[in-house]
Design a protein around this motif. Structure first.
Motif, PDB file in Angstrom:
ATOM      1  N   LEU A  56       0.834  -1.196   0.000  1.00  0.00           N
ATOM      2  CA  LEU A  56       0.000   0.000   0.000  1.00  0.00           C
ATOM      3  C   LEU A  56       0.873   1.252   0.000  1.00  0.00           C
ATOM      4  CD1 LEU A  56      -2.681  -1.044   2.633  1.00  0.00           C
ATOM      5  CD2 LEU A  56      -2.956  -0.903   0.142  1.00  0.00           C
ATOM      6  N   PRO A  57       0.391   2.350  -0.581  1.00  0.00           N
ATOM      7  CA  PRO A  57       1.161   3.599  -0.562  1.00  0.00           C
ATOM      8  C   PRO A  57       1.478   4.005   0.870  1.00  0.00           C
ATOM      9  CG  PRO A  57      -0.742   3.803  -2.004  1.00  0.00           C
ATOM     10  CD  PRO A  57      -0.889   2.503  -1.269  1.00  0.00           C
ATOM     11  N   SER A  58       2.737   4.350   1.128  1.00  0.00           N
ATOM     12  CA  SER A  58       3.173   4.666   2.474  1.00  0.00           C
ATOM     13  C   SER A  58       3.762   6.066   2.576  1.00  0.00           C
ATOM     14  CB  SER A  58       4.192   3.614   2.923  1.00  0.00           C
ATOM     15  OG  SER A  58       4.617   3.823   4.218  1.00  0.00           O
ATOM     16  N   PHE A  59       4.636   6.413   1.645  1.00  0.00           N
ATOM     17  CA  PHE A  59       5.281   7.722   1.620  1.00  0.00           C
ATOM     18  C   PHE A  59       5.305   8.254   0.198  1.00  0.00           C
ATOM     19  CE2 PHE A  59       6.953   6.211   5.611  1.00  0.00           C
ATOM     20  CZ  PHE A  59       7.115   7.350   6.365  1.00  0.00           C
ATOM     21  N   ALA A  60       5.351   9.568   0.100  1.00  0.00           N
ATOM     22  CA  ALA A  60       5.578  10.235  -1.183  1.00  0.00           C
ATOM     23  C   ALA A  60       6.917  10.941  -1.099  1.00  0.00           C
ATOM     24  CB  ALA A  60       4.475  11.262  -1.459  1.00  0.00           C
ATOM     25  N   THR A  61       7.607  11.034  -2.220  1.00  0.00           N
ATOM     26  CA  THR A  61       8.751  11.937  -2.266  1.00  0.00           C
ATOM     27  C   THR A  61       8.238  13.206  -2.909  1.00  0.00           C
ATOM     28  OG1 THR A  61       9.534  10.843  -4.288  1.00  0.00           O
ATOM     29  CG2 THR A  61      10.671  10.304  -2.240  1.00  0.00           C
ATOM     30  N   VAL A  62       8.649  14.323  -2.309  1.00  0.00           N
ATOM     31  CA  VAL A  62       8.174  15.634  -2.729  1.00  0.00           C
ATOM     32  C   VAL A  62       9.387  16.495  -3.056  1.00  0.00           C
ATOM     33  CG1 VAL A  62       6.830  17.656  -2.028  1.00  0.00           C
ATOM     34  CG2 VAL A  62       6.170  15.379  -1.225  1.00  0.00           C
ATOM     35  N   THR A  63       9.377  17.095  -4.237  1.00  0.00           N
ATOM     36  CA  THR A  63      10.467  17.976  -4.646  1.00  0.00           C
ATOM     37  C   THR A  63      10.315  19.309  -3.940  1.00  0.00           C
ATOM     38  OG1 THR A  63      10.473  16.922  -6.821  1.00  0.00           O
ATOM     39  CG2 THR A  63      11.648  19.015  -6.623  1.00  0.00           C
TER      40      THR A  63
ATOM     41  N   GLY B 252      12.727  22.985  -2.492  1.00  0.00           N
ATOM     42  CA  GLY B 252      13.956  23.756  -2.638  1.00  0.00           C
ATOM     43  C   GLY B 252      13.937  24.704  -3.811  1.00  0.00           C
ATOM     44  N   MET B 253      15.018  25.447  -3.916  1.00  0.00           N
ATOM     45  CA  MET B 253      15.184  26.417  -4.992  1.00  0.00           C
ATOM     46  C   MET B 253      15.573  25.683  -6.283  1.00  0.00           C
ATOM     47  SD  MET B 253      14.431  28.956  -3.273  1.00  0.00           S
ATOM     48  CE  MET B 253      14.882  30.487  -3.998  1.00  0.00           C
ATOM     49  N   PRO B 254      15.327  26.294  -7.447  1.00  0.00           N
ATOM     50  CA  PRO B 254      15.635  25.608  -8.713  1.00  0.00           C
ATOM     51  C   PRO B 254      17.068  25.080  -8.815  1.00  0.00           C
ATOM     52  CG  PRO B 254      14.347  27.559  -9.144  1.00  0.00           C
ATOM     53  CD  PRO B 254      14.679  27.579  -7.669  1.00  0.00           C
ATOM     54  N   THR B 255      18.015  25.750  -8.191  1.00  0.00           N
ATOM     55  CA  THR B 255      19.404  25.292  -8.287  1.00  0.00           C
ATOM     56  C   THR B 255      19.787  24.328  -7.175  1.00  0.00           C
ATOM     57  OG1 THR B 255      20.122  27.220  -7.027  1.00  0.00           O
ATOM     58  CG2 THR B 255      20.163  27.400  -9.431  1.00  0.00           C
ATOM     59  N   LYS B 256      18.923  24.134  -6.194  1.00  0.00           N
ATOM     60  CA  LYS B 256      19.238  23.251  -5.061  1.00  0.00           C
ATOM     61  C   LYS B 256      18.002  22.457  -4.647  1.00  0.00           C
ATOM     62  CE  LYS B 256      21.679  23.110  -0.798  1.00  0.00           C
ATOM     63  NZ  LYS B 256      22.973  22.568  -0.826  1.00  0.00           N
ATOM     64  N   ARG B 257      17.518  21.634  -5.536  1.00  0.00           N
ATOM     65  CA  ARG B 257      16.334  20.817  -5.254  1.00  0.00           C
ATOM     66  C   ARG B 257      16.734  19.520  -4.562  1.00  0.00           C
ATOM     67  NH1 ARG B 257      11.954  23.146  -7.029  1.00  0.00           N
ATOM     68  NH2 ARG B 257      11.920  24.326  -8.940  1.00  0.00           N
ATOM     69  N   ARG B 258      15.787  19.002  -3.780  1.00  0.00           N
ATOM     70  CA  ARG B 258      15.965  17.715  -3.112  1.00  0.00           C
ATOM     71  C   ARG B 258      14.592  17.081  -2.959  1.00  0.00           C
ATOM     72  NH1 ARG B 258      15.067  18.627   2.630  1.00  0.00           N
ATOM     73  NH2 ARG B 258      14.584  20.827   2.892  1.00  0.00           N
ATOM     74  N   LEU B 259      14.577  15.816  -2.606  1.00  0.00           N
ATOM     75  CA  LEU B 259      13.338  15.092  -2.389  1.00  0.00           C
ATOM     76  C   LEU B 259      13.197  14.768  -0.907  1.00  0.00           C
ATOM     77  CD1 LEU B 259      13.535  12.511  -5.321  1.00  0.00           C
ATOM     78  CD2 LEU B 259      12.173  14.603  -5.241  1.00  0.00           C
ATOM     79  N   VAL B 260      12.072  15.179  -0.317  1.00  0.00           N
ATOM     80  CA  VAL B 260      11.779  14.836   1.069  1.00  0.00           C
ATOM     81  C   VAL B 260      10.695  13.769   1.089  1.00  0.00           C
ATOM     82  CG1 VAL B 260      12.460  17.067   2.038  1.00  0.00           C
ATOM     83  CG2 VAL B 260      10.083  16.701   1.362  1.00  0.00           C
ATOM     84  N   PHE B 261      10.702  12.995   2.140  1.00  0.00           N
ATOM     85  CA  PHE B 261       9.718  11.926   2.305  1.00  0.00           C
ATOM     86  C   PHE B 261       8.581  12.417   3.192  1.00  0.00           C
ATOM     87  CE2 PHE B 261      13.417   9.831   0.841  1.00  0.00           C
ATOM     88  CZ  PHE B 261      12.968   8.731   0.131  1.00  0.00           C
ATOM     89  N   VAL B 262       7.349  12.213   2.725  1.00  0.00           N
ATOM     90  CA  VAL B 262       6.155  12.662   3.439  1.00  0.00           C
ATOM     91  C   VAL B 262       5.198  11.473   3.553  1.00  0.00           C
ATOM     92  CG1 VAL B 262       4.214  14.276   3.386  1.00  0.00           C
ATOM     93  CG2 VAL B 262       6.436  14.996   2.500  1.00  0.00           C
ATOM     94  N   PRO B 263       4.710  11.176   4.773  1.00  0.00           N
ATOM     95  CA  PRO B 263       3.792  10.034   4.923  1.00  0.00           C
ATOM     96  C   PRO B 263       2.452  10.288   4.251  1.00  0.00           C
ATOM     97  CG  PRO B 263       3.971  11.244   6.991  1.00  0.00           C
ATOM     98  CD  PRO B 263       4.953  11.868   6.036  1.00  0.00           C
TER      99      PRO B 263
END
Length: 118
Positions: free
Chosen positions: A37-44, A46-57
C-alpha cells in the motif's frame, strides 16, 4: 487516495499540508513492502538550483482537483530526511524517515526493506 500505479498522472502536482500550504511537487510514491500500500511520497522541494526530495507520509492523505493533501505540517515535511533528486534511498536511512514522523519502523521477518518505490 490514488493508486500507486496512477503516479504518472499525479507527478508534478502540488503536495499541500493540512492548512493547504504548498510543500512541493509530487515526485514518486513509496509503498510498504509488507502490504503493498502507498506509504510515503517523495516531494520535490527547494530552490531551482538546489532541489531535493523529502519523504512525506501518506497516512490519511486525500486528493483534490490539482493537489495531494497530506496530514503533516509543511515545516515538519521540509525538515524530513531527504535524498538528491536523482538519488536513491539507502536501506539504512529508512528508520530515520519513520522516526522523523514518530511512526514505528519494523523490517520484514528476513530483515528486508520496508519501502519500495513505484
Amino acid at each position: 487516495m490514488f493508486e500507486p500505479e496512477d503516479i504518472r498522472e499525479w507527478r508534478d502536482h502540488d503536495v499541500v499540508d493540512v492548512g493547504k500550504k504548498k510543500i512541493g511537487s509530487l515526485e514518486a510514491i513509496y509503498v510498504d513492502t509488507a502490504s503493498d500500500l502507498p506509504s510515503f511520497a517523495t516531494v520535490t522541494v527547494g530552490m531551482p538550483t538546489k532541489r531535493r526530495l523529502v519523504f512525506v507520509p501518506l497516512v490519511n492523505a486525500t486528493v483534490g482537483p490539482d493537489y495531494l493533501k497530506v496530514t503533516v505540517d509543511r515545516k515538519l515535511a521540509k525538515e524530513a530526511p531527504s535524498i538528491d533528486v536523482d538519488g536513491e534511498l539507502p536501506a539504512e536511512e529508512e528508520p530515520k524517515i519513520f522516526a522523523h514522523y514518530g511512526m514505528p519502523y519494523q523490517t520484514g521477518a528476513g530483515g528486508e526493506r520496508r519501502l519500495g518505490r513505484r
